[in-house]
Design a protein around this motif. Sequence first.
Motif, mmCIF file in Angstrom:
data_model
loop_
_atom_site.group_PDB
_atom_site.id
_atom_site.type_symbol
_atom_site.label_atom_id
_atom_site.label_comp_id
_atom_site.label_asym_id
_atom_site.label_seq_id
_atom_site.Cartn_x
_atom_site.Cartn_y
_atom_site.Cartn_z
ATOM 1 N N ALA A 55 6.125 -36.644 17.724
ATOM 2 C CA ALA A 55 5.757 -35.607 18.690
ATOM 3 C C ALA A 55 6.007 -34.216 18.131
ATOM 4 O O ALA A 55 5.226 -33.287 18.353
ATOM 5 N N LEU A 56 7.107 -34.066 17.390
ATOM 6 C CA LEU A 56 7.407 -32.756 16.792
ATOM 7 C C LEU A 56 6.361 -32.369 15.751
ATOM 8 O O LEU A 56 6.081 -31.182 15.555
ATOM 9 N N ALA A 57 5.807 -33.372 15.090
ATOM 10 C CA ALA A 57 4.791 -33.109 14.060
ATOM 11 C C ALA A 57 3.380 -33.127 14.626
ATOM 12 O O ALA A 57 2.410 -33.009 13.873
ATOM 13 N N PHE A 58 3.261 -33.287 15.947
ATOM 14 C CA PHE A 58 1.937 -33.444 16.563
ATOM 15 C C PHE A 58 1.094 -32.190 16.369
ATOM 16 O O PHE A 58 1.561 -31.070 16.532
ATOM 17 N N ARG A 59 -0.138 -32.400 16.023
ATOM 18 C CA ARG A 59 -1.112 -31.314 15.919
ATOM 19 C C ARG A 59 -2.288 -31.672 16.803
ATOM 20 O O ARG A 59 -2.926 -32.701 16.611
ATOM 21 N N GLY A 60 -2.572 -30.828 17.771
ATOM 22 C CA GLY A 60 -3.664 -31.086 18.690
ATOM 23 C C GLY A 60 -5.007 -30.842 18.030
ATOM 24 O O GLY A 60 -5.122 -30.754 16.803
ATOM 25 N N GLY A 61 -6.031 -30.758 18.843
ATOM 26 C CA GLY A 61 -7.373 -30.493 18.334
ATOM 27 C C GLY A 61 -7.499 -29.056 17.869
ATOM 28 O O GLY A 61 -6.534 -28.427 17.445
ATOM 29 N N GLN A 62 -8.672 -28.534 17.976
ATOM 30 C CA GLN A 62 -8.911 -27.158 17.560
ATOM 31 C C GLN A 62 -8.139 -26.204 18.469
ATOM 32 O O GLN A 62 -8.003 -26.453 19.675
ATOM 33 N N PRO A 63 -7.629 -25.104 17.899
ATOM 34 C CA PRO A 63 -6.928 -24.129 18.735
ATOM 35 C C PRO A 63 -7.819 -23.669 19.884
ATOM 36 O O PRO A 63 -9.006 -23.435 19.697
ATOM 37 N N ALA A 64 -7.236 -23.571 21.051
ATOM 38 C CA ALA A 64 -8.006 -23.176 22.233
ATOM 39 C C ALA A 64 -7.260 -22.092 22.994
ATOM 40 O O ALA A 64 -6.037 -22.010 22.940
ATOM 41 N N THR A 65 -8.014 -21.267 23.681
ATOM 42 C CA THR A 65 -7.416 -20.227 24.508
ATOM 43 C C THR A 65 -6.891 -20.849 25.799
ATOM 44 O O THR A 65 -7.599 -21.616 26.452
ATOM 45 N N MET A 79 -2.214 -29.799 29.625
ATOM 46 C CA MET A 79 -1.646 -29.030 28.521
ATOM 47 C C MET A 79 -2.245 -29.427 27.175
ATOM 48 O O MET A 79 -2.334 -28.600 26.257
ATOM 49 N N LYS A 80 -2.669 -30.666 27.040
ATOM 50 C CA LYS A 80 -3.217 -31.137 25.762
ATOM 51 C C LYS A 80 -4.547 -30.472 25.419
ATOM 52 O O LYS A 80 -4.995 -30.539 24.273
ATOM 53 N N ASP A 81 -5.170 -29.821 26.421
ATOM 54 C CA ASP A 81 -6.421 -29.106 26.184
ATOM 55 C C ASP A 81 -6.227 -27.597 26.199
ATOM 56 O O ASP A 81 -7.203 -26.844 26.257
ATOM 57 N N GLN A 82 -4.959 -27.155 26.145
ATOM 58 C CA GLN A 82 -4.674 -25.729 26.268
ATOM 59 C C GLN A 82 -4.050 -25.145 25.001
ATOM 60 O O GLN A 82 -3.259 -24.216 25.056
ATOM 61 N N GLY A 83 -4.398 -25.664 23.871
ATOM 62 C CA GLY A 83 -3.872 -25.126 22.616
ATOM 63 C C GLY A 83 -2.819 -26.024 22.004
ATOM 64 O O GLY A 83 -2.232 -26.887 22.669
ATOM 65 N N GLN A 84 -2.563 -25.816 20.705
ATOM 66 C CA GLN A 84 -1.674 -26.704 19.966
ATOM 67 C C GLN A 84 -0.223 -26.629 20.440
ATOM 68 O O GLN A 84 0.467 -27.649 20.488
ATOM 69 N N LEU A 97 1.050 -25.958 23.462
ATOM 70 C CA LEU A 97 1.241 -26.681 24.716
ATOM 71 C C LEU A 97 0.967 -28.166 24.535
ATOM 72 O O LEU A 97 1.619 -29.004 25.181
ATOM 73 N N ALA A 98 0.042 -28.511 23.675
ATOM 74 C CA ALA A 98 -0.237 -29.924 23.405
ATOM 75 C C ALA A 98 0.985 -30.604 22.787
ATOM 76 O O ALA A 98 1.331 -31.739 23.144
ATOM 77 N N ARG A 99 1.655 -29.913 21.864
ATOM 78 C CA ARG A 99 2.852 -30.478 21.235
ATOM 79 C C ARG A 99 3.977 -30.622 22.258
ATOM 80 O O ARG A 99 4.708 -31.628 22.270
ATOM 81 N N LEU A 100 4.122 -29.630 23.132
ATOM 82 C CA LEU A 100 5.151 -29.702 24.160
ATOM 83 C C LEU A 100 4.885 -30.872 25.109
ATOM 84 O O LEU A 100 5.820 -31.561 25.535
ATOM 85 N N ALA A 101 3.619 -31.096 25.431
ATOM 86 C CA ALA A 101 3.267 -32.221 26.294
ATOM 87 C C ALA A 101 3.656 -33.547 25.637
ATOM 88 O O ALA A 101 4.141 -34.468 26.309
ATOM 89 N N GLU A 102 3.455 -33.660 24.330
ATOM 90 C CA GLU A 102 3.843 -34.873 23.612
ATOM 91 C C GLU A 102 5.353 -35.063 23.644
ATOM 92 O O GLU A 102 5.855 -36.177 23.849
ATOM 93 N N LEU A 103 6.089 -33.993 23.436
ATOM 94 C CA LEU A 103 7.553 -34.068 23.472
ATOM 95 C C LEU A 103 8.046 -34.500 24.851
ATOM 96 O O LEU A 103 8.926 -35.355 24.976
#
Length: 230
Positions: A54-64, A132-137, A139-145
């Motif tokens: 989860a700490l190393a998680f990288r979401g999709g493309q950066p999003a606003t 959160m997983k669709d709101q930028g990397q 927040l996506a990482r925080l959601a995974e954590l």
Amino acid sequence: MTQARPRQTGHPRSRLLQLATPPGGMVADDSLPCLAERLGRLFGLGDTMNLDAALAFRGGQPATVQSAVIEQLSRELATTRQALIRRIHGYGVETEQQDPAAFEPYLNAWLTLQRKIAAATRQLRDKVRKTMKDQGQNLARLAELDSVFDHTMAGYTSQCFSHISKVLEQRFQALRTSSEQSPEPGTQPGDWLHRYCEEAQTLLLAELDVRLEPVLGLLEACHNEVSDSP
């Protein structure tokens, strides 16, 4: 305009702990192991690996970050909380028509409300994480954590919350016995039961605040991300 996270007086966990602990039974925080040690007892090897991922998680493309979406979630949290509070304030209304000396009907009604609170807050927490997983990397990482922590600690938190029903039974019996053996002047026969229902409602309200803390924390992170966005 971004809404600020609602602030409450006192920490919800401390309030629930005080309400659920018999007089003289409070455990001082400084007598407990440090937070890292307590968490270490809950995290096994598999959990640690999930946390590392989860700490190393990288979401999709950066999003606003979309502030309108975050605001909608905040309103949904407020609506859910108010609906649950109304349900809690109705505790004991129908049960009081039954035998006041029997604890089981009151326990069943209380457990039903507790399950309702757990399910509603869990659903809301899952929805916030999914958004959160669709709101930028970040927040996506925080959601995974949060998902890892939630899954790892689910059994422990369930065990802790289950203890409250035992506290309620002890309080029910104590109030009933006190009313029968040494009634206070000016009190009615059923006053002890109304007092018990009020205390049970207070415990449910405190539990609701504790269960909503993770959701509030996630939404605060979302609000901060909105504020930091250009």
